[in-house]
Design a protein around this motif. Structure first.
Motif, mmCIF file in Angstrom:
data_model
loop_
_atom_site.group_PDB
_atom_site.id
_atom_site.type_symbol
_atom_site.label_atom_id
_atom_site.label_comp_id
_atom_site.label_asym_id
_atom_site.label_seq_id
_atom_site.Cartn_x
_atom_site.Cartn_y
_atom_site.Cartn_z
ATOM 1 N N ASP A 139 7.363 3.766 0.008
ATOM 2 C CA ASP A 139 5.999 3.066 0.602
ATOM 3 C C ASP A 139 5.057 3.814 0.705
ATOM 4 O O ASP A 139 4.906 4.310 2.050
ATOM 5 C CB ASP A 139 6.158 1.717 0.496
ATOM 6 N N TYR A 352 10.023 -2.048 3.578
ATOM 7 C CA TYR A 352 9.658 -2.584 1.803
ATOM 8 C C TYR A 352 10.982 -2.695 1.632
ATOM 9 O O TYR A 352 11.324 -3.452 0.534
ATOM 10 C CB TYR A 352 10.036 -0.409 1.288
ATOM 11 N N LYS A 365 6.961 -8.790 3.313
ATOM 12 C CA LYS A 365 7.911 -7.665 3.729
ATOM 13 C C LYS A 365 7.965 -7.678 5.151
ATOM 14 O O LYS A 365 6.650 -7.477 5.867
ATOM 15 C CB LYS A 365 7.114 -5.556 2.973
#
Length: 481
Positions: A139, A352, A365
């Motif tokens: 990410d 993530y 998340k």
């Protein structure tokens, strides 16, 4: 009449001003369309011009104003965000972060010798590890945001060496940091009056900050500085001012209780316990009474009693917050492959992958709620060692400061230890405003010692020892077997 003519440089300046005015005029309609009808976004543009003007004409004043008002800014800065949200959205806060980094860079360029390289080295290693972690991060948007925050923490730490070089500078900056709490305190009182009329059982105060925990840790820091002001002989306070200031600190302590942040309560208790043991034993009596008084507050009592239930892993609703954290940590660490122990999975990889390894994640998340767990998961042992080395280097200098200012050094060391303790159970690394004040304070403590006569004597002694070892071979042998 006398006629005036412009030289070439004046014509150039006038032409540049006209060109900039035309560009601004062309950009304003586009900016207005992008910003919409949000008052915060509309005010962001003139605020940027003001910040830019201050940056050009007086960077030091701009820096002090940021430190004075940053604690009041989370809500306002959040309203200026433009973009799709999350890690890719930008606002006035991003501009202030960039200014802080740029100011620190210019300080170092102009006077590089004022920043000790050996104190900057651990930071640079950490930033290099974090930058490498961005490259492998699943990410990258969120990872870049965290790394930029780390850059800003380093920048604030650097700025401390340029604004607090003497004990007088240190005391002036302490006053600014305490003054920064006035607006959050007033806003917090108003928040209590407006939103807690039905009772305080489920109410968590966050004031001008984005989360109650950030306010709690910030208040703990301000209360620590308040104790220093009250007990240090270097601060000349009249009797009336002392009484008023003590009342203000008691009010801050009341607001701290309303944040419902147990780790901050423990940190504050540790501070006064250390002070009582080292300086005034009667404070130990106060500490024995204070928890009993705090338990009379229903919300505090309920918050503490929650730890006695919900320790069995069933659903998130039936877990207390600590048991939920432990389950999250165990899930993440068990899921890790040994091949990633050294380098981790990349910055911001824990949230993530939490949807993969955490059974209670659902569609959320989850951050690790522990700097150590998440940083180990994200950057491995290399990142953890780089991170802890910063605290080690700072702690060494603060211990040397003890010979110059016993009370100040004790409070700074306690603040550092509190930070590490709280980091074990919270996402402290992402609390930007609090981290700015924290690293500013620790940088100030290091700067005061490094610019003291005691440090110069220490350097002279080192040079003498090195000279003797170079000229006398028998001294090159190790001191111990």
């Amino acid at each position: 009449m006398k006629r005036y003519s412009l030289d070439s440089s004046q014509w150039l300046l006038l032409g540049a001003a006209v060109f900039i005015a035309i560009l601004v005029g062309m950009a304003l309609p586009v900016a207005a369309a992008l910003l919409g009808d949000s008052m915060g976004r509309l005010m962001a543009l003139p605020a940027l011009f003001v910040l830019g003007a201050l940056f050009i004409f007086n960077r030091r004043l701009l820096l002090l104003m940021i430190f004075l008002f940053r604690a009041s800014g989370d809500i306002v800065l959040e309203s200026t965000r433009v973009g799709s949200g999350g890690a890719v959205s930008l606002g006035l806060g991003a501009a202030i972060n960039a200014l802080i980094i740029l100011i620190a860079f210019l300080f170092v360029v102009e006077k590089p010798k004022q920043l000790p390289r050996w104190l900057a080295a651990p930071w640079l290693v950490l930033l290099a590890v974090a930058a490498a972690g961005v490259l492998i991060s699943p990410d990258r948007g969120a990872a870049i945001k965290i790394v930029l925050s780390l850059f800003s923490y380093f920048a604030v730490f650097v700025c401390a060496f340029y604004v607090a070089r003497t004990p007088e500078d240190f005391r002036s900056m302490v006053k600014i940091m305490i003054a920064s709490s006035i607006v959050p305190a007033l806003y917090g009182v108003v928040s209590v009056g407006l939103y807690a009329r039905g009772g305080l059982a489920n109410f968590r105060l966050q004031s001008t900050f984005g989360h109650p925990n950030i306010l709690a840790f910030y208040l703990t820091l301000v209360i620590s500085l308040g104790l220093y002001v009250l007990k240090s002989s270097a601060f000349k306070i009249g009797q009336l001012s002392r009484v008023v200031f003590m009342g203000y600190l008691l009010g801050l302590f009341g607001l701290l209780l309303l944040t419902q942040t147990r780790s901050a309560w423990i940190a504050c208790f540790m501070l006064f316990l250390l002070y009582g043991v080292m300086f005034e034993r009667r404070y130990l009596i106060y500490l024995a009474i204070l928890p009993l008084l705090a338990m009379l507050v229903p919300s505090v009592q309920e918050r503490l009693m929650q730890l006695d239930s919900g320790n069995t892993v069933q659903t998130y609703a039936k877990l207390n917050s600590f048991a939920w954290r432990v389950y999250l940590w165990e899930s993440g660490l068990k899921w890790m492959s040994p091949t990633h122990y050294l380098t981790g999975y990349g910055v911001e990889s824990f949230p993530y992958y939490s949807q993969v390894f955490f059974p209670l994640a659902g569609k959320t998340k989850w951050g690790a709620h522990s700097v150590f767990v998440q940083w180990f998961f994200d950057t491995g042992l290399i990142g953890m060692l780089a991170y802890l080395s910063i605290f080690y280097m700072v702690l060494r200098k603060l211990m040397k400061l003890y010979q110059l200012d016993r009370l100040g050094a004790a409070i700074l060391i306690c603040t550092l230890v509190e930070y590490l303790v709280v980091s074990a159970s919270d996402n402290l690394l992402s609390y930007l405003a609090f981290n700015w004040y924290f690293w500013l304070l620790l940088g100030m403590g290091c700067s005061v010692y490094i610019n003291s006569e005691a440090y110069q004597q220490e350097l002279a002694q080192r040079k003498t020892r090195r000279w003797h070892r170079a000229t006398m071979p028998e001294l090159r042998q190790p001191d111990t077997v």
